[in-house]
Design a protein around this motif. Structure first.
Motif, PDB file in Angstrom:
ATOM      1  N   VAL A 159       0.830  -1.210   0.000  1.00  0.00           N
ATOM      2  CA  VAL A 159       0.000   0.000   0.000  1.00  0.00           C
ATOM      3  C   VAL A 159       0.864   1.260   0.000  1.00  0.00           C
ATOM      4  CG1 VAL A 159      -1.617   1.336   1.423  1.00  0.00           C
ATOM      5  CG2 VAL A 159      -1.990  -1.110   1.082  1.00  0.00           C
ATOM      6  N   PHE A 160       2.033   1.148   0.650  1.00  0.00           N
ATOM      7  CA  PHE A 160       2.828   2.336   0.924  1.00  0.00           C
ATOM      8  C   PHE A 160       3.081   3.254  -0.276  1.00  0.00           C
ATOM      9  CE2 PHE A 160       6.926   4.501   1.311  1.00  0.00           C
ATOM     10  CZ  PHE A 160       6.617   5.349   2.367  1.00  0.00           C
ATOM     11  N   PRO A 161       3.593   2.727  -1.425  1.00  0.00           N
ATOM     12  CA  PRO A 161       3.888   3.648  -2.541  1.00  0.00           C
ATOM     13  C   PRO A 161       2.652   4.431  -2.996  1.00  0.00           C
ATOM     14  CG  PRO A 161       4.467   1.376  -3.105  1.00  0.00           C
ATOM     15  CD  PRO A 161       3.958   1.346  -1.731  1.00  0.00           C
ATOM     16  N   TYR A 162       1.494   3.756  -3.001  1.00  0.00           N
ATOM     17  CA  TYR A 162       0.279   4.458  -3.430  1.00  0.00           C
ATOM     18  C   TYR A 162      -0.093   5.560  -2.447  1.00  0.00           C
ATOM     19  CZ  TYR A 162      -0.084   0.492  -6.541  1.00  0.00           C
ATOM     20  OH  TYR A 162       0.187  -0.443  -7.493  1.00  0.00           O
TER      21      TYR A 162
ATOM     22  N   GLY B  10       2.497   8.338  -2.707  1.00  0.00           N
ATOM     23  CA  GLY B  10       2.385   9.033  -3.983  1.00  0.00           C
ATOM     24  C   GLY B  10       1.150   9.913  -4.032  1.00  0.00           C
ATOM     25  N   LEU B  11       0.002   9.350  -3.622  1.00  0.00           N
ATOM     26  CA  LEU B  11      -1.244  10.110  -3.634  1.00  0.00           C
ATOM     27  C   LEU B  11      -1.143  11.328  -2.732  1.00  0.00           C
ATOM     28  CD1 LEU B  11      -4.142   7.494  -3.610  1.00  0.00           C
ATOM     29  CD2 LEU B  11      -3.780   9.365  -5.241  1.00  0.00           C
ATOM     30  N   SER B  12      -0.530  11.097  -1.551  1.00  0.00           N
ATOM     31  CA  SER B  12      -0.405  12.197  -0.606  1.00  0.00           C
ATOM     32  C   SER B  12       0.412  13.337  -1.222  1.00  0.00           C
ATOM     33  CB  SER B  12       0.256  11.695   0.673  1.00  0.00           C
ATOM     34  OG  SER B  12       0.408  12.763   1.567  1.00  0.00           O
ATOM     35  N   ALA B  13       1.564  12.987  -1.811  1.00  0.00           N
ATOM     36  CA  ALA B  13       2.421  14.011  -2.424  1.00  0.00           C
ATOM     37  C   ALA B  13       1.667  14.735  -3.539  1.00  0.00           C
ATOM     38  CB  ALA B  13       3.686  13.349  -2.975  1.00  0.00           C
ATOM     39  N   LEU B  14       0.950  13.975  -4.352  1.00  0.00           N
ATOM     40  CA  LEU B  14       0.208  14.569  -5.468  1.00  0.00           C
ATOM     41  C   LEU B  14      -0.863  15.531  -4.961  1.00  0.00           C
ATOM     42  CD1 LEU B  14      -0.040  14.315  -8.605  1.00  0.00           C
ATOM     43  CD2 LEU B  14      -1.925  12.728  -8.168  1.00  0.00           C
ATOM     44  N   CYS B  15      -1.636  15.068  -3.954  1.00  0.00           N
ATOM     45  CA  CYS B  15      -2.723  15.897  -3.432  1.00  0.00           C
ATOM     46  C   CYS B  15      -2.197  17.171  -2.794  1.00  0.00           C
ATOM     47  CB  CYS B  15      -3.558  15.129  -2.417  1.00  0.00           C
ATOM     48  SG  CYS B  15      -4.534  13.832  -3.145  1.00  0.00           S
ATOM     49  N   PHE B  16      -1.073  17.041  -2.064  1.00  0.00           N
ATOM     50  CA  PHE B  16      -0.490  18.247  -1.483  1.00  0.00           C
ATOM     51  C   PHE B  16      -0.008  19.178  -2.596  1.00  0.00           C
ATOM     52  CE2 PHE B  16       0.126  16.058   2.734  1.00  0.00           C
ATOM     53  CZ  PHE B  16      -0.631  16.975   3.437  1.00  0.00           C
ATOM     54  N   ALA B  17       0.632  18.599  -3.607  1.00  0.00           N
ATOM     55  CA  ALA B  17       1.192  19.411  -4.685  1.00  0.00           C
ATOM     56  C   ALA B  17       0.093  20.187  -5.404  1.00  0.00           C
ATOM     57  CB  ALA B  17       1.952  18.521  -5.671  1.00  0.00           C
ATOM     58  N   VAL B  18      -1.052  19.565  -5.592  1.00  0.00           N
ATOM     59  CA  VAL B  18      -2.156  20.256  -6.253  1.00  0.00           C
ATOM     60  C   VAL B  18      -2.933  21.102  -5.254  1.00  0.00           C
ATOM     61  CG1 VAL B  18      -4.266  19.934  -7.585  1.00  0.00           C
ATOM     62  CG2 VAL B  18      -2.335  18.390  -7.923  1.00  0.00           C
ATOM     63  N   GLY B  19      -3.176  20.529  -4.064  1.00  0.00           N
ATOM     64  CA  GLY B  19      -4.074  21.147  -3.093  1.00  0.00           C
ATOM     65  C   GLY B  19      -3.523  22.416  -2.477  1.00  0.00           C
TER      66      GLY B  19
ATOM     67  N   MET C 292      -7.560  18.575   0.325  1.00  0.00           N
ATOM     68  CA  MET C 292      -6.597  18.651   1.434  1.00  0.00           C
ATOM     69  C   MET C 292      -6.865  17.559   2.471  1.00  0.00           C
ATOM     70  SD  MET C 292      -4.305  20.887   0.913  1.00  0.00           S
ATOM     71  CE  MET C 292      -3.570  21.403   2.457  1.00  0.00           C
ATOM     72  N   VAL C 293      -8.148  17.292   2.727  1.00  0.00           N
ATOM     73  CA  VAL C 293      -8.481  16.216   3.667  1.00  0.00           C
ATOM     74  C   VAL C 293      -7.908  14.893   3.169  1.00  0.00           C
ATOM     75  CG1 VAL C 293     -10.364  14.847   4.637  1.00  0.00           C
ATOM     76  CG2 VAL C 293     -10.539  17.334   4.588  1.00  0.00           C
ATOM     77  N   PHE C 294      -8.096  14.648   1.879  1.00  0.00           N
ATOM     78  CA  PHE C 294      -7.581  13.407   1.307  1.00  0.00           C
ATOM     79  C   PHE C 294      -6.050  13.364   1.383  1.00  0.00           C
ATOM     80  CE2 PHE C 294      -6.679  10.451  -2.265  1.00  0.00           C
ATOM     81  CZ  PHE C 294      -7.337   9.353  -1.729  1.00  0.00           C
ATOM     82  N   ALA C 295      -5.423  14.513   1.162  1.00  0.00           N
ATOM     83  CA  ALA C 295      -3.958  14.585   1.261  1.00  0.00           C
ATOM     84  C   ALA C 295      -3.516  14.236   2.677  1.00  0.00           C
ATOM     85  CB  ALA C 295      -3.468  15.981   0.874  1.00  0.00           C
ATOM     86  N   PHE C 296      -4.236  14.761   3.679  1.00  0.00           N
ATOM     87  CA  PHE C 296      -3.896  14.476   5.077  1.00  0.00           C
ATOM     88  C   PHE C 296      -4.085  12.992   5.382  1.00  0.00           C
ATOM     89  CE2 PHE C 296      -3.439  18.291   7.970  1.00  0.00           C
ATOM     90  CZ  PHE C 296      -3.161  19.184   6.952  1.00  0.00           C
ATOM     91  N   GLN C 297      -5.161  12.425   4.869  1.00  0.00           N
ATOM     92  CA  GLN C 297      -5.452  11.015   5.180  1.00  0.00           C
ATOM     93  C   GLN C 297      -4.377  10.101   4.601  1.00  0.00           C
ATOM     94  OE1 GLN C 297      -9.419  10.771   3.673  1.00  0.00           O
ATOM     95  NE2 GLN C 297     -10.353  10.982   5.707  1.00  0.00           N
ATOM     96  N   THR C 298      -4.031  10.334   3.332  1.00  0.00           N
ATOM     97  CA  THR C 298      -3.010   9.481   2.724  1.00  0.00           C
ATOM     98  C   THR C 298      -1.650   9.709   3.385  1.00  0.00           C
ATOM     99  OG1 THR C 298      -2.956  11.163   1.000  1.00  0.00           O
ATOM    100  CG2 THR C 298      -4.061   9.090   0.477  1.00  0.00           C
ATOM    101  N   TYR C 299      -1.416  10.962   3.818  1.00  0.00           N
ATOM    102  CA  TYR C 299      -0.182  11.249   4.547  1.00  0.00           C
ATOM    103  C   TYR C 299      -0.122  10.413   5.821  1.00  0.00           C
ATOM    104  CZ  TYR C 299       3.020  13.810   7.609  1.00  0.00           C
ATOM    105  OH  TYR C 299       4.023  14.142   8.478  1.00  0.00           O
ATOM    106  N   TYR C 300      -1.254  10.356   6.514  1.00  0.00           N
ATOM    107  CA  TYR C 300      -1.311   9.572   7.753  1.00  0.00           C
ATOM    108  C   TYR C 300      -0.993   8.107   7.470  1.00  0.00           C
ATOM    109  CZ  TYR C 300      -3.590   6.759  11.378  1.00  0.00           C
ATOM    110  OH  TYR C 300      -3.869   5.808  12.327  1.00  0.00           O
ATOM    111  N   VAL C 301      -1.616   7.559   6.431  1.00  0.00           N
ATOM    112  CA  VAL C 301      -1.385   6.142   6.119  1.00  0.00           C
ATOM    113  C   VAL C 301       0.091   5.900   5.807  1.00  0.00           C
ATOM    114  CG1 VAL C 301      -1.906   4.295   4.489  1.00  0.00           C
ATOM    115  CG2 VAL C 301      -3.740   5.760   5.332  1.00  0.00           C
TER     116      VAL C 301
END
Lengths: 218, 239, 221
Positions: free
Chosen positions: B17-20, B23-32, B203-212
């Motif tokens: 799960v980790f790479p996803y 990756g998602l977290s970085a992407l969401c932060f970069a856009v968000g 941003m919420v999604f970015a935080f959640q994926t960051y947590y994971v």
């Protein structure tokens, strides 16, 4: 001490493993003891004698393996198991603010023992003349005798004793020897940790360090 | 479900799960972050100050959510004795505390221009402060014993006690707040329109994926240090 | 049941024999309240304004004082082992010890509270509310405290840790306890604080002894 004969019972442990602080102290240990039998636990310091006694009392929990009383797992009713054993550990559980009699009477009342049992237990361990003295002034040996008297009046079939001969003088040793053999005659069981003496010549020996921890922890 | 209790199996999934997540977290932060801080519309009342919300609100949600994760995994640990469940709880605590701390700091930064003071005993902010203390207590209790397992169990019980108390505390603080300071405007006054909502959710999604992602990193190191501990004991025992 | 009363009687005997215990709690309560008076100054109307909060806050802190030793003394001298093995249900044992704690601290605070409140110029119409709220609130402090004491048993830095765990959990009791007194001062009769304090007490009575007993089992393992 005399008293009614205990029902025939069997206490056993099968394939006990116990981990303390990330370290295996008991590995694959099994034992069996029946009414009227005694067992002496032997092993160097830190080999897990105390841990095994606490496991047998239900105070500690094994990582795996089972302890059974007449075939029933003791963990199903730990309070009932506690009621059928008398335990004397390293700590004497004597309250300094109370007299010797008050101390013993409290435990007797929890166990449903009578005042006469308290007097008899005190007489056995040579505590009668100290009965009304606050425990604050007792010596370590005297406090230990109070702890042994508590076991004696517990009216429980299984006695678990951790190094009971420590700090005892000759008279107290004699009293303990007589009490223990009387208990066995009633059909009681005794498990005690000890390093070497002839308190119970008829006792079997259980070497606690049967297997090397290093090989088992892998 | 109990299959997941096996640490090896669990970590296999977690590592997959980790790479996803990362990756998602970085992407969401970069856009968000650019959208939230630059491109989204300013609020008609709060103007540019509203941008703090894009960090503050996700942090508040995550602070509460991570405590929920801790409570559930602690219950799993106490009932089924799955060590991995407790490791998840323990690894989550500092992350949750960080989210809660971030929520408090951004709340204070928002309070200065809006209320003219850094700290107001607003009901939500006060509840978050108490949640922060609960996190600190949990972390402190877990570290306070010679015997690791004893600390684990005490901390797990505390997480459950805390989760039962949190709603009561929140209700009390809310009641107390309306009793004493009906004049204070609270964070409830955000009027969210669509142009603000979707960057917020991003941003919420970015935080959640960051947590994971961070949780998985922390799980790895927790399991490694457990291995090191066992190896040390074996060395000492083999001597 | 007989075990429950035997433990309760012994706990009370032990704490009465070391009278210091009860006296320390009352003395702490009084001195802490006095500190607030020194902090805000001798103006009577200022003191009267904060009296309800100060009495409740200091009572709460005083109730926490002796909690650390609720199980610790018995843990250190082996009594806890013996109690768990005595055949008495651990929940009954925890309950007996908690009631003994309340009788020796909560009750003491209840007796001392009017005096402290008087010194802080609490208006006359609020004494009834103060007593009722303390009567409903302090048992909950002891019950929650038993959980905290059991959790921190054998911990490094026990006392400070216990405060860190318990004070956040005490906040609801403080809020509603002080609010009951405040309401009486303002003359607004409100049953909400009493209802909530009562509800919290019932919840604590049903949950805390079990939680503490379970924590004690883990502590002995």
């Amino acid at each position: 001490m005399s008293g009614p004969v205990f029902n025939t019972a069997e206490f056993s442990g099968a394939r006990l493993n116990c981990q303390r602080g990330g370290r295996m102290v008991l590995t694959n240990l099994s034992f069996r003891i029946a009414s009227g039998e005694a067992m002496v636990l032997r092993g160097p310091n830190g080999s897990g004698k105390t841990t095994l006694l606490r496991l047998m009392a239900g105070l500690a929990r094994a990582s795996s393996g089972a302890l059974t009383w007449n075939g029933d797992d003791i963990s199903e009713d730990l309070s009932a198991h506690g009621a059928r054993l008398g335990f004397a550990g390293h700590l004497d559980a004597v309250k300094s603010a109370q007299t010797v009699r008050e101390n013993l009477f409290f435990w007797a009342s929890l166990r449903g023992a009578r005042a006469s049992d308290v007097e008899r237990a005190m007489a056995t361990f040579g505590l009668s003349h100290l009965a009304d003295i606050t425990a604050r002034v007792l010596s370590a040996g005297q406090r230990h005798r109070v702890a042994l008297a508590r076991v004696a009046l517990s009216n429980a079939p299984l006695w678990l004793l951790d190094e009971p001969t420590n700090t005892l003088d000759d008279a107290a040793l004699n009293a303990l020897r007589n009490t223990l053999s009387a208990h066995l005659h009633r059909g009681g069981m005794i498990v005690m940790a000890s390093h070497g003496d002839s308190l119970l010549p008829q006792a079997r020996t259980l070497d606690v360090r049967q297997t090397q921890p290093a090989s088992a922890a892998a | 479900m109990h299959k997941f209790a096996n640490p090896t199996f669990f970590m296999k999934i977690a590592n997959a799960v980790f790479p996803y997540a990362a990756g998602l977290s970085a992407l969401c932060f970069a856009v968000g972050i650019p959208i939230a801080l630059v491109f989204s519309p300013p609020d008609y009342q709060q103007s540019e100050t509203v941008r703090i919300m894009y960090v503050h609100v996700p942090a508040a949600w995550m602070g509460s959510m991570v405590y929920g994760v801790m409570a559930v995994s602690s219950a799993v640990y106490l009932i089924w004795r799955h060590t991995i469940a407790h490791i998840i709880a323990r690894a989550s605590a500092p992350i949750g505390a960080m989210f809660t701390g971030l929520c408090l700091v951004t709340g204070m930064l928002w309070g200065q221009p809006m209320w003219g003071t850094f700290w107001v005993w607003d009901a939500r902010l006060t509840s978050m402060l108490i949640l922060f203390f609960l996190y600190l207590g949990y972390i402190a209790l877990g570290d306070s014993f010679e015997d690791q397992e004893r600390g684990d169990k005490a901390a797990a019980l505390l997480a459950l006690v805390g989760s039962v108390n949190l709603p009561i505390i929140h209700f009390s603080v809310e009641w107390w707040n309306t009793l004493h300071q009906p004049a204070i405007r609270s964070f409830a006054g955000f009027s969210i329109n669509a142009a603000m909502l979707w960057p917020l959710l991003l941003m919420v999604f970015a935080f959640q994926t960051y947590y994971v992602a961070v949780l998985i990193i922390r799980l790895r190191s927790e399991l490694l240090s457990a291995k090191i501990r066992t190896a040390r004991f074996n060395l000492a025992a083999a001597e | 049941m007989s075990g429950f009363f035997a433990i309760l009687r012994r706990e009370l005997t032990l704490s009465l024999r070391s009278q210091g215990d009860v006296m320390t709690v009352i003395a702490f309560f009084a001195i802490a309240a006095a500190l607030f008076a020194f902090g805000v100054g001798p103006e009577l109307n200022v003191q009267s304004r904060i009296a309800s909060g100060v009495v409740w806050t200091t009572a709460l802190l005083a109730a926490m004082l002796s909690l650390e030793r609720l199980f610790a003394l018995d843990y250190e001298d082996g009594t806890l082992d013996q109690l768990v093995l005595s055949g008495v249900e651990p929940v009954a044992m925890v309950f007996a010890k908690t009631i003994a704690h309340w009788l020796t601290t909560g009750m003491a605070l209840l007796i001392a509270a009017p005096v402290v409140a008087m010194a802080l110029q609490l208006p006359a119409q609020a004494y009834g509310a103060l007593m009722i709220s303390l009567l409903l609130g302090t048992p909950t402090l002891s019950l929650l405290g038993a959980v905290g004491a059991a959790l921190t048993l054998g911990a490094k830095r026990g006392g400070v840790l216990l405060s860190l765990l318990l004070l956040p959990l005490y906040i609801p009791i403080l809020i509603f306890g002080a609010a009951a007194v405040e309401g009486a001062i303002l003359g607004v009769a409100s049953t909400t604080p009493y209802a909530v304090l009562g509800g919290l007490l019932i919840a604590a009575l049903t949950l805390c002894p079990w939680t503490a007993a379970s924590a004690l089992r883990h502590a002995l393992e």
